[in-house]
Design a protein around this motif. Structure first.
Motif, mmCIF file in Angstrom:
data_model
loop_
_atom_site.group_PDB
_atom_site.id
_atom_site.type_symbol
_atom_site.label_atom_id
_atom_site.label_comp_id
_atom_site.label_asym_id
_atom_site.label_seq_id
_atom_site.Cartn_x
_atom_site.Cartn_y
_atom_site.Cartn_z
ATOM 1 N N ALA A 80 0.827 -1.220 0.000
ATOM 2 C CA ALA A 80 0.000 0.000 0.000
ATOM 3 C C ALA A 80 0.856 1.263 0.000
ATOM 4 O O ALA A 80 0.539 2.241 -0.680
ATOM 5 C CB ALA A 80 -0.926 -0.007 1.205
ATOM 6 N N LYS A 81 1.964 1.242 0.729
ATOM 7 C CA LYS A 81 2.784 2.451 0.862
ATOM 8 C C LYS A 81 3.870 2.565 -0.204
ATOM 9 O O LYS A 81 4.129 3.656 -0.721
ATOM 10 C CB LYS A 81 3.421 2.492 2.238
ATOM 11 N N TYR A 82 4.506 1.431 -0.539
ATOM 12 C CA TYR A 82 5.702 1.505 -1.384
ATOM 13 C C TYR A 82 5.507 1.002 -2.818
ATOM 14 O O TYR A 82 6.371 1.225 -3.662
ATOM 15 C CB TYR A 82 6.842 0.726 -0.715
ATOM 16 N N ALA A 83 4.383 0.335 -3.078
ATOM 17 C CA ALA A 83 4.097 -0.113 -4.444
ATOM 18 C C ALA A 83 2.594 -0.095 -4.681
ATOM 19 O O ALA A 83 1.982 -1.121 -4.981
ATOM 20 C CB ALA A 83 4.652 -1.521 -4.690
ATOM 21 N N PRO A 84 1.961 1.068 -4.533
ATOM 22 C CA PRO A 84 0.499 1.152 -4.639
ATOM 23 C C PRO A 84 -0.047 0.668 -5.978
ATOM 24 O O PRO A 84 -1.194 0.216 -6.035
ATOM 25 C CB PRO A 84 0.212 2.639 -4.418
ATOM 26 N N ALA A 85 0.760 0.712 -7.028
ATOM 27 C CA ALA A 85 0.305 0.233 -8.338
ATOM 28 C C ALA A 85 0.056 -1.271 -8.333
ATOM 29 O O ALA A 85 -0.640 -1.794 -9.213
ATOM 30 C CB ALA A 85 1.332 0.578 -9.417
ATOM 31 N N LEU A 86 0.607 -1.977 -7.326
ATOM 32 C CA LEU A 86 0.426 -3.429 -7.239
ATOM 33 C C LEU A 86 -0.732 -3.830 -6.335
ATOM 34 O O LEU A 86 -1.005 -5.032 -6.185
ATOM 35 C CB LEU A 86 1.704 -4.090 -6.703
ATOM 36 N N GLN A 87 -1.428 -2.884 -5.742
ATOM 37 C CA GLN A 87 -2.443 -3.229 -4.751
ATOM 38 C C GLN A 87 -3.544 -4.136 -5.300
ATOM 39 O O GLN A 87 -3.951 -5.094 -4.642
ATOM 40 C CB GLN A 87 -3.057 -1.952 -4.159
ATOM 41 N N THR A 88 -4.024 -3.842 -6.492
ATOM 42 C CA THR A 88 -5.100 -4.667 -7.064
ATOM 43 C C THR A 88 -4.607 -6.081 -7.333
ATOM 44 O O THR A 88 -5.299 -7.056 -7.001
ATOM 45 C CB THR A 88 -5.623 -4.037 -8.370
ATOM 46 N N SER A 89 -3.425 -6.194 -7.921
ATOM 47 C CA SER A 89 -2.857 -7.520 -8.187
ATOM 48 C C SER A 89 -2.644 -8.288 -6.894
ATOM 49 O O SER A 89 -2.940 -9.484 -6.806
ATOM 50 C CB SER A 89 -1.519 -7.395 -8.928
ATOM 51 N N PHE A 90 -2.133 -7.598 -5.880
ATOM 52 C CA PHE A 90 -1.890 -8.251 -4.594
ATOM 53 C C PHE A 90 -3.194 -8.755 -3.984
ATOM 54 O O PHE A 90 -3.292 -9.906 -3.545
ATOM 55 C CB PHE A 90 -1.203 -7.278 -3.638
ATOM 56 N N ALA A 91 -4.210 -7.905 -3.974
ATOM 57 C CA ALA A 91 -5.497 -8.283 -3.387
ATOM 58 C C ALA A 91 -6.160 -9.425 -4.147
ATOM 59 O O ALA A 91 -6.952 -10.185 -3.584
ATOM 60 C CB ALA A 91 -6.420 -7.069 -3.351
ATOM 61 N N THR A 92 -5.819 -9.576 -5.439
ATOM 62 C CA THR A 92 -6.392 -10.647 -6.260
ATOM 63 C C THR A 92 -5.619 -11.951 -6.108
ATOM 64 O O THR A 92 -6.080 -12.998 -6.563
ATOM 65 C CB THR A 92 -6.415 -10.215 -7.745
ATOM 66 N N GLY A 93 -4.462 -11.891 -5.456
ATOM 67 C CA GLY A 93 -3.720 -13.117 -5.191
ATOM 68 C C GLY A 93 -2.489 -13.322 -6.046
ATOM 69 O O GLY A 93 -2.135 -14.461 -6.370
ATOM 70 N N ASP A 94 -1.812 -12.238 -6.409
ATOM 71 C CA ASP A 94 -0.594 -12.335 -7.212
ATOM 72 C C ASP A 94 0.538 -12.902 -6.361
ATOM 73 O O ASP A 94 1.171 -12.193 -5.578
ATOM 74 C CB ASP A 94 -0.215 -10.952 -7.753
ATOM 75 N N SER A 95 0.819 -14.179 -6.524
ATOM 76 C CA SER A 95 1.852 -14.834 -5.712
ATOM 77 C C SER A 95 3.252 -14.342 -6.040
ATOM 78 O O SER A 95 4.179 -14.506 -5.243
ATOM 79 C CB SER A 95 1.783 -16.354 -5.880
#
Length: 414
Positions: free
Chosen positions: A314-329
């Motif tokens: 959330a703080k250091y790579a906000p562009a990845l938040q959606t991918s992370f929440a979707t389960g990007d291993s």
């Protein structure tokens, strides 16, 4: 020069030597390349473009973790500067880019470089230069079994042949009459996975009715899939990178072939299965393996690791938040890998050396907050495989589904 001049010159020379000795005795210790009083420079090569570009969230996640550590004061007062270069999964590009990191950027270590063939291409160079080639993103057994000859190289993730053995043993025990068809990448990466599968099948390896290879740049796998179907295979094992894996799953469904399917862990990202399903693939029942936690797994959602990962992204790579929440291993992979590196760097001492870093990486015994519960990071004098545990996972829920772990935690994965 007269006698007086020679005496004065002698005293001057003595003073210079004495001055140097005093400086050496009282000044700061000599630092290894890439290390200053306030920074440590590392770098690696990654497929930000090209046929394996679906892995590109890995270095972004790693950088996010390093940025998080830097904001906490760095490692022993030094901040990590991480250079990310794009080799497009092409070994011919990996070599000059790595030389650039070592000879121009003068990194302390080459960290996290991705791919079996790319890392093989620089293996000799890195060890000849005695520059750490560490936490590389490839699970081939070379890095573990070659530790004595190549002491400056170490991997991170579970061994590919060992993982292949898990699938072979599981198939032999649970589908003893299976007719196995294999699709594998036509390089060391795919061949080593395939070799592990054959070992795991044991006496049942003769039940492999067809094995089809593909080149990493191929865009169509119809020929291979049709050949496996025609051979009568009812069990499909895929040892491929993400894009070919998605293509293979979609193609199998489109040609009316519905085998029991296994895919390797490096392509078992929830995002990739969702993409395959969105393009028409039948993904229910697919089996793979993991060693990482997942933010979409209800039993892990409140773990220390997932909470930390959520805050870092959330703080250091906000562009990845959606991918992370979707389960990007891949994001969890990057965070875990970076965590291990930082722990080793801490143990390398207040004035880290390249040799000290390698010693720390070769003597680990710790629990990583981002890995699956029960998994340990362990190395030692006779063990150069940091992670040797995995658990099987199965997909359920179709186009909106997810992975569910099942069975025991496998150990000694090599």
């Amino acid at each position: 020069m007269g006698m007086k001049g020679r005496i004065l010159a002698m005293f001057a020379g003595t003073a210079i030597v004495a001055g140097i000795a005093v400086t050496a005795a009282t000044g700061a210790p000599r630092l290894d390349p890439g290390v200053t009083s306030s920074t440590i420079a590392i770098g690696g090569t990654f497929p930000l473009t090209g046929p394996a570009s679906l892995y590109k969230t890995i270095p972004t996640a790693e950088k996010a973790y390093f940025d998080y550590v830097n904001d906490q004061g760095g490692v022993n007062g030094r901040k990590i500067n991480f250079t990310i270069l794009d080799d497009a999964y092409d070994p011919s590009k990996t070599v000059p880019l790595t030389q650039q990191l070592v000879e121009q950027t003068k990194v302390f270590a080459v960290y996290g470089s991705l791919g079996t063939a790319p890392n093989l291409a620089i293996w000799n160079y890195m060890n000849q230069k005695k520059v750490p080639q560490v936490n590389i993103a490839t699970g081939d057994s070379y890095w573990g079994f070659g530790a004595k000859k190549y002491p400056w190289t170490i991997g991170y993730q579970p061994d590919y042949p060992g993982e292949g053995k898990i699938y072979g043993k599981y198939i032999a025990a649970n589908s003893p009459n299976a007719k196995v068809g294999v699709l594998f990448q036509n390089d060391a990466y795919g061949k080593n996975y395939y070799a592990g599968l054959r070992v795991g099948l044991g006496e049942r390896k003769s039940q492999i009715v067809s094995a089809q290879s593909y080149d990493v740049t191929q865009t169509s796998l119809a020929q291979q899939i049709l050949a496996l179907k025609a051979a009568g295979a009812d069990t499909f094992v895929v040892f491929a990178t993400p894009t070919p894996t998605i293509t293979a799953l979609v193609t199998a469904t489109k040609v009316g072939w519905t085998p029991t399917t296994y895919i390797n862990s490096v392509s078992a990202n929830r995002l990739f299965l969702l993409a395959a399903a969105a393009n028409g693939a039948n993904v229910d029942g697919i089996v793979s393996a993991t060693y990482l936690q997942s933010p979409t797994n209800a039993t892990q959602a409140n773990s220390v690791g997932i909470k930390l990962a959520t805050s870092i992204i959330a703080k250091y790579a906000p562009a990845l938040q959606t991918s992370f929440a979707t389960g990007d291993s891949n994001i969890m992979f990057g965070l875990s890998n970076a965590w291990v590196f930082v722990q080793a760097l801490k143990k390398a001492g207040k004035t880290p050396t390249r040799a000290g870093l390698m010693s720390a990486l070769r003597n680990m015994n710790m629990v990583d907050p981002f890995t699956y519960p029960g998994i340990k990071i362990q190395t030692g004098p006779h063990d150069a495989f940091p992670i040797e545990q995995e658990i099987l996972i199965k997909w359920g829920g179709g186009a909106k589904g997810d992975w569910t772990p099942f069975g025991p935690l496998y150990s000694g994965v090599r």
